[in-house]
Design a protein around this motif. Sequence first.
Motif, mmCIF file in Angstrom:
data_model
loop_
_atom_site.group_PDB
_atom_site.id
_atom_site.type_symbol
_atom_site.label_atom_id
_atom_site.label_comp_id
_atom_site.label_asym_id
_atom_site.label_seq_id
_atom_site.Cartn_x
_atom_site.Cartn_y
_atom_site.Cartn_z
ATOM 1 N N LEU A 40 0.815 -1.215 0.000
ATOM 2 C CA LEU A 40 0.000 0.000 0.000
ATOM 3 C C LEU A 40 0.847 1.263 0.000
ATOM 4 O O LEU A 40 1.551 1.565 0.970
ATOM 5 N N CYS A 41 0.747 1.994 -1.090
ATOM 6 C CA CYS A 41 1.437 3.284 -1.177
ATOM 7 C C CYS A 41 0.900 4.193 -0.077
ATOM 8 O O CYS A 41 -0.305 4.231 0.191
ATOM 9 N N ARG A 42 1.792 4.955 0.565
ATOM 10 C CA ARG A 42 1.361 5.791 1.686
ATOM 11 C C ARG A 42 0.710 7.093 1.217
ATOM 12 O O ARG A 42 0.236 7.869 2.024
ATOM 13 N N HIS A 43 0.681 7.330 -0.064
ATOM 14 C CA HIS A 43 0.031 8.546 -0.548
ATOM 15 C C HIS A 43 -1.497 8.376 -0.491
ATOM 16 O O HIS A 43 -2.168 9.017 0.293
ATOM 17 N N ALA A 44 -2.020 7.469 -1.325
ATOM 18 C CA ALA A 44 -3.472 7.238 -1.331
ATOM 19 C C ALA A 44 -3.762 5.750 -1.507
ATOM 20 O O ALA A 44 -4.767 5.378 -2.088
ATOM 21 N N PHE A 45 -2.857 4.944 -0.976
ATOM 22 C CA PHE A 45 -3.027 3.484 -0.955
ATOM 23 C C PHE A 45 -3.046 2.832 -2.336
ATOM 24 O O PHE A 45 -3.718 1.828 -2.561
ATOM 25 N N GLY A 46 -2.328 3.414 -3.277
ATOM 26 C CA GLY A 46 -2.174 2.756 -4.579
ATOM 27 C C GLY A 46 -1.449 1.427 -4.400
ATOM 28 O O GLY A 46 -0.637 1.269 -3.483
ATOM 29 N N LEU A 71 13.128 -0.434 -2.904
ATOM 30 C CA LEU A 71 12.753 -1.812 -2.547
ATOM 31 C C LEU A 71 13.571 -2.327 -1.373
ATOM 32 O O LEU A 71 13.133 -3.199 -0.628
ATOM 33 N N ARG A 72 14.789 -1.802 -1.241
ATOM 34 C CA ARG A 72 15.711 -2.362 -0.242
ATOM 35 C C ARG A 72 15.332 -1.987 1.178
ATOM 36 O O ARG A 72 15.581 -2.732 2.110
ATOM 37 N N ASP A 73 14.732 -0.810 1.372
ATOM 38 C CA ASP A 73 14.393 -0.417 2.748
ATOM 39 C C ASP A 73 13.026 0.263 2.873
ATOM 40 O O ASP A 73 12.665 0.738 3.948
ATOM 41 N N GLY A 74 12.279 0.333 1.792
ATOM 42 C CA GLY A 74 10.923 0.900 1.865
ATOM 43 C C GLY A 74 10.880 2.413 1.957
ATOM 44 O O GLY A 74 9.807 2.988 2.168
ATOM 45 N N THR A 75 12.041 3.080 1.787
ATOM 46 C CA THR A 75 12.034 4.529 1.958
ATOM 47 C C THR A 75 11.538 5.232 0.691
ATOM 48 O O THR A 75 11.617 4.708 -0.410
ATOM 49 N N THR A 76 11.025 6.431 0.916
ATOM 50 C CA THR A 76 10.578 7.270 -0.189
ATOM 51 C C THR A 76 11.021 8.693 0.120
ATOM 52 O O THR A 76 11.382 9.005 1.260
ATOM 53 N N ASP A 77 10.984 9.558 -0.884
ATOM 54 C CA ASP A 77 11.403 10.947 -0.663
ATOM 55 C C ASP A 77 10.373 11.733 0.144
ATOM 56 O O ASP A 77 10.644 12.803 0.640
ATOM 57 N N ALA A 106 6.547 8.704 5.130
ATOM 58 C CA ALA A 106 5.708 7.879 4.251
ATOM 59 C C ALA A 106 6.411 6.579 3.843
ATOM 60 O O ALA A 106 5.991 5.937 2.892
ATOM 61 N N ASP A 107 7.464 6.210 4.581
ATOM 62 C CA ASP A 107 8.140 4.961 4.229
ATOM 63 C C ASP A 107 7.187 3.783 4.454
ATOM 64 O O ASP A 107 6.276 3.857 5.280
ATOM 65 N N VAL A 108 7.421 2.706 3.724
ATOM 66 C CA VAL A 108 6.589 1.516 3.941
ATOM 67 C C VAL A 108 7.438 0.411 4.555
ATOM 68 O O VAL A 108 8.668 0.402 4.443
#
Length: 224
Positions: free
Chosen positions: A165-171, A194-200, A204-206
């Motif tokens: 689940l994307c943390r923006h709008a659950f895409g 993919l390696r750590d679930g981080t995003t810019d 909002a990391d997963v």
Amino acid sequence: MSGSSTRPVRRRFPEGTTAEDLKEYMAPFVATLGYKFNTESEFVDEVLTSELEILEKTGDVFCPCRIRTGDPKEDAKIVCPCIPFYLEQFAAMRKCWCGLFIRTDVDDGAELLGVIEEPEPGSAVDVPVCRVEDLPDGQVRHVKIGKQDIALARVGDEYFALSNLCRHAFGPLSDGILDGYYVMCPWHGWRYDLRDGTTDHPDADVRTYEVTVSDGFVLVRAGL
Ligand code: SF4
Ligand code: FES
């Protein structure tokens, strides 16, 4: 079963098949193998509803947690209930991959669905989610462990698992595009490592899961 098929050709279940029809068909079959439907009826309905959607698209009842290869002979092994093909693995887990079926001696199926929390030390279990050849290089697919939706990705010979689940709008990240070690959400393009679930994007990391490969199976580590 209700309804009549306009495509009698190789379709095992006619159009109009319902979740109750599937239950009626599957229950006696899995009983002979030592399984029954999960005691969590809401979960059972959820999985069967997904299977019916897949039935409409493919003509057969594949389960949402299995990856189809496109090879009819191979895919025949993962038509639900796929228990005869994976008796050993399922006996070890006391349930099928996603927990639609549980061993008849399990009283509370919810316990087996609880493979979703952060593992306590010593309580992790490596759940086989697909065979190595089921996931080609550069692809990402949706797999389910218990109620947990996971995006499973392959980059070369490396496998990665992260929350679907994307943390923006659950895409659904499993429908995203892979770019090296990054997956891009199909809805508005957020990128996750993919390696750590981080995003810019802030906060909002997963979550990611440890993945191993053993005996030709890809296993995702989840808590008991
Ligand atoms: S894993 Fe369970 S739900 Fe999925 S196809 Fe096999 S028996 Fe059916
Ligand atoms: S839902 Fe993923 S980017 Fe918007």
